[in-house]
Scaffold this motif. Structure first.
Motif, PDB file in Angstrom:
ATOM      1  N   THR A  96       0.779  -1.339   0.083  1.00  0.00           N
ATOM      2  CA  THR A  96       0.158  -0.147  -0.071  1.00  0.00           C
ATOM      3  C   THR A  96       0.877   1.143   0.034  1.00  0.00           C
ATOM      4  O   THR A  96       1.965   1.338   0.342  1.00  0.00           O
ATOM      5  N   PRO A  97       0.479   2.428  -0.357  1.00  0.00           N
ATOM      6  CA  PRO A  97       1.156   3.566  -0.358  1.00  0.00           C
ATOM      7  C   PRO A  97       1.790   3.960   1.218  1.00  0.00           C
ATOM      8  O   PRO A  97       2.843   4.271   1.258  1.00  0.00           O
ATOM      9  N   ASP A  98       0.968   3.587   2.101  1.00  0.00           N
ATOM     10  CA  ASP A  98       1.303   3.924   3.499  1.00  0.00           C
ATOM     11  C   ASP A  98       2.590   2.799   3.737  1.00  0.00           C
ATOM     12  O   ASP A  98       3.493   3.568   4.630  1.00  0.00           O
ATOM     13  N   GLU A  99       2.455   1.809   3.407  1.00  0.00           N
ATOM     14  CA  GLU A  99       3.661   0.652   3.496  1.00  0.00           C
ATOM     15  C   GLU A  99       4.907   1.241   2.927  1.00  0.00           C
ATOM     16  O   GLU A  99       5.971   1.058   3.650  1.00  0.00           O
ATOM     17  N   ILE A 100       4.856   1.707   1.567  1.00  0.00           N
ATOM     18  CA  ILE A 100       6.080   2.087   0.802  1.00  0.00           C
ATOM     19  C   ILE A 100       6.542   3.429   1.597  1.00  0.00           C
ATOM     20  O   ILE A 100       7.756   3.708   1.470  1.00  0.00           O
ATOM     21  N   ARG A 101       5.695   4.414   2.014  1.00  0.00           N
ATOM     22  CA  ARG A 101       6.192   5.668   2.524  1.00  0.00           C
ATOM     23  C   ARG A 101       6.801   5.224   3.881  1.00  0.00           C
ATOM     24  O   ARG A 101       8.015   5.712   4.167  1.00  0.00           O
ATOM     25  N   ALA A 102       6.187   4.339   4.725  1.00  0.00           N
ATOM     26  CA  ALA A 102       7.180   4.004   6.139  1.00  0.00           C
ATOM     27  C   ALA A 102       8.675   3.120   5.627  1.00  0.00           C
ATOM     28  O   ALA A 102       9.263   3.479   6.387  1.00  0.00           O
ATOM     29  N   ARG A 103       8.262   2.178   4.666  1.00  0.00           N
ATOM     30  CA  ARG A 103       9.715   1.675   4.300  1.00  0.00           C
ATOM     31  C   ARG A 103      10.762   2.820   3.628  1.00  0.00           C
ATOM     32  O   ARG A 103      12.046   2.592   3.997  1.00  0.00           O
ATOM     33  N   LEU A 104      10.382   3.726   2.954  1.00  0.00           N
ATOM     34  CA  LEU A 104      11.322   4.783   2.547  1.00  0.00           C
ATOM     35  C   LEU A 104      11.697   5.697   3.572  1.00  0.00           C
ATOM     36  O   LEU A 104      12.926   5.932   3.762  1.00  0.00           O
ATOM     37  N   HIS A 105      10.813   5.897   4.652  1.00  0.00           N
ATOM     38  CA  HIS A 105      11.368   6.522   6.010  1.00  0.00           C
ATOM     39  C   HIS A 105      12.300   5.999   6.736  1.00  0.00           C
ATOM     40  O   HIS A 105      13.330   6.349   7.254  1.00  0.00           O
ATOM     41  N   GLN A 106      11.951   4.604   6.780  1.00  0.00           N
ATOM     42  CA  GLN A 106      12.914   3.759   7.293  1.00  0.00           C
ATOM     43  C   GLN A 106      14.329   3.665   6.721  1.00  0.00           C
ATOM     44  O   GLN A 106      15.053   3.586   7.376  1.00  0.00           O
ATOM     45  N   ARG A 107      14.345   3.399   5.576  1.00  0.00           N
ATOM     46  CA  ARG A 107      15.549   3.243   4.832  1.00  0.00           C
ATOM     47  C   ARG A 107      16.255   4.683   5.126  1.00  0.00           C
ATOM     48  O   ARG A 107      17.530   4.821   5.143  1.00  0.00           O
ATOM     49  N   ARG A 108      15.674   5.820   4.889  1.00  0.00           N
ATOM     50  CA  ARG A 108      16.331   6.896   5.140  1.00  0.00           C
ATOM     51  C   ARG A 108      16.928   7.239   6.523  1.00  0.00           C
ATOM     52  O   ARG A 108      18.188   7.789   6.346  1.00  0.00           O
ATOM     53  N   ALA A 109      16.568   6.845   7.344  1.00  0.00           N
ATOM     54  CA  ALA A 109      16.903   6.890   8.616  1.00  0.00           C
ATOM     55  C   ALA A 109      18.132   5.854   8.939  1.00  0.00           C
ATOM     56  O   ALA A 109      19.043   6.512   9.558  1.00  0.00           O
ATOM     57  N   GLU A 110      18.132   4.866   8.474  1.00  0.00           N
ATOM     58  CA  GLU A 110      19.060   3.856   8.309  1.00  0.00           C
ATOM     59  C   GLU A 110      20.370   4.542   7.665  1.00  0.00           C
ATOM     60  O   GLU A 110      21.508   4.307   8.101  1.00  0.00           O
ATOM     61  N   ALA A 111      20.274   4.996   6.418  1.00  0.00           N
ATOM     62  CA  ALA A 111      21.275   5.505   5.650  1.00  0.00           C
ATOM     63  C   ALA A 111      21.611   6.920   6.497  1.00  0.00           C
ATOM     64  O   ALA A 111      23.122   7.268   6.431  1.00  0.00           O
ATOM     65  N   THR A 112      21.002   7.614   7.065  1.00  0.00           N
ATOM     66  CA  THR A 112      21.554   8.892   8.057  1.00  0.00           C
ATOM     67  C   THR A 112      22.425   8.403   9.048  1.00  0.00           C
ATOM     68  O   THR A 112      23.266   9.085   9.336  1.00  0.00           O
ATOM     69  N   ALA A 113      21.698   7.242   9.731  1.00  0.00           N
ATOM     70  CA  ALA A 113      22.764   6.876  11.032  1.00  0.00           C
ATOM     71  C   ALA A 113      23.843   6.129  10.184  1.00  0.00           C
ATOM     72  O   ALA A 113      24.829   6.376  11.024  1.00  0.00           O
ATOM     73  N   ALA A 114      23.890   5.428   9.131  1.00  0.00           N
ATOM     74  CA  ALA A 114      25.050   4.925   8.846  1.00  0.00           C
ATOM     75  C   ALA A 114      26.191   6.154   8.411  1.00  0.00           C
ATOM     76  O   ALA A 114      27.369   5.908   8.458  1.00  0.00           O
ATOM     77  N   ALA A 115      25.635   7.285   7.721  1.00  0.00           N
ATOM     78  CA  ALA A 115      26.361   8.159   7.329  1.00  0.00           C
ATOM     79  C   ALA A 115      27.180   8.885   8.554  1.00  0.00           C
ATOM     80  O   ALA A 115      28.140   9.567   8.609  1.00  0.00           O
ATOM     81  N   LYS A 116      26.577   9.143   9.777  1.00  0.00           N
ATOM     82  CA  LYS A 116      27.043   9.557  10.964  1.00  0.00           C
ATOM     83  C   LYS A 116      27.937   8.700  11.637  1.00  0.00           C
ATOM     84  O   LYS A 116      28.978   9.398  12.174  1.00  0.00           O
ATOM     85  N   ASN A 117      28.118   7.556  11.232  1.00  0.00           N
ATOM     86  CA  ASN A 117      29.203   6.647  11.953  1.00  0.00           C
ATOM     87  C   ASN A 117      30.333   6.516  11.140  1.00  0.00           C
ATOM     88  O   ASN A 117      31.034   6.721  10.271  1.00  0.00           O
TER      89      ASN A 117
END
Length: 55
Positions: A34-55
């Motif tokens: 669903t669009p909500d599931e896609i949006r949630a997955r994109l937000h999760q991936r962005r948070a993971e990428a941001t966390a990885a970039a800070k390390n």
């Protein structure tokens, strides 16, 4: 010599069919979200990428 070209043609046709099956399967998998599931997955991936970039 004709037999070789016949088998090459059949192998090519089988490759096209196999590729079509893979594309159709991938499309069905993408449409299952669903669009909500896609949006949630994109937000999760962005948070993971941001966390990885800070390390």
């Amino acid at each position: 010599m004709r037999g070789i070209w016949k088998w090459i043609g059949l192998a090519g046709a089988a490759g096209v069919v196999a590729g079509g099956v893979l594309v159709a399967r991938d499309q069905r998998r993408r449409e299952a979200y669903t669009p909500d599931e896609i949006r949630a997955r994109l937000h999760q991936r962005r948070a993971e990428a941001t966390a990885a970039a800070k390390n």
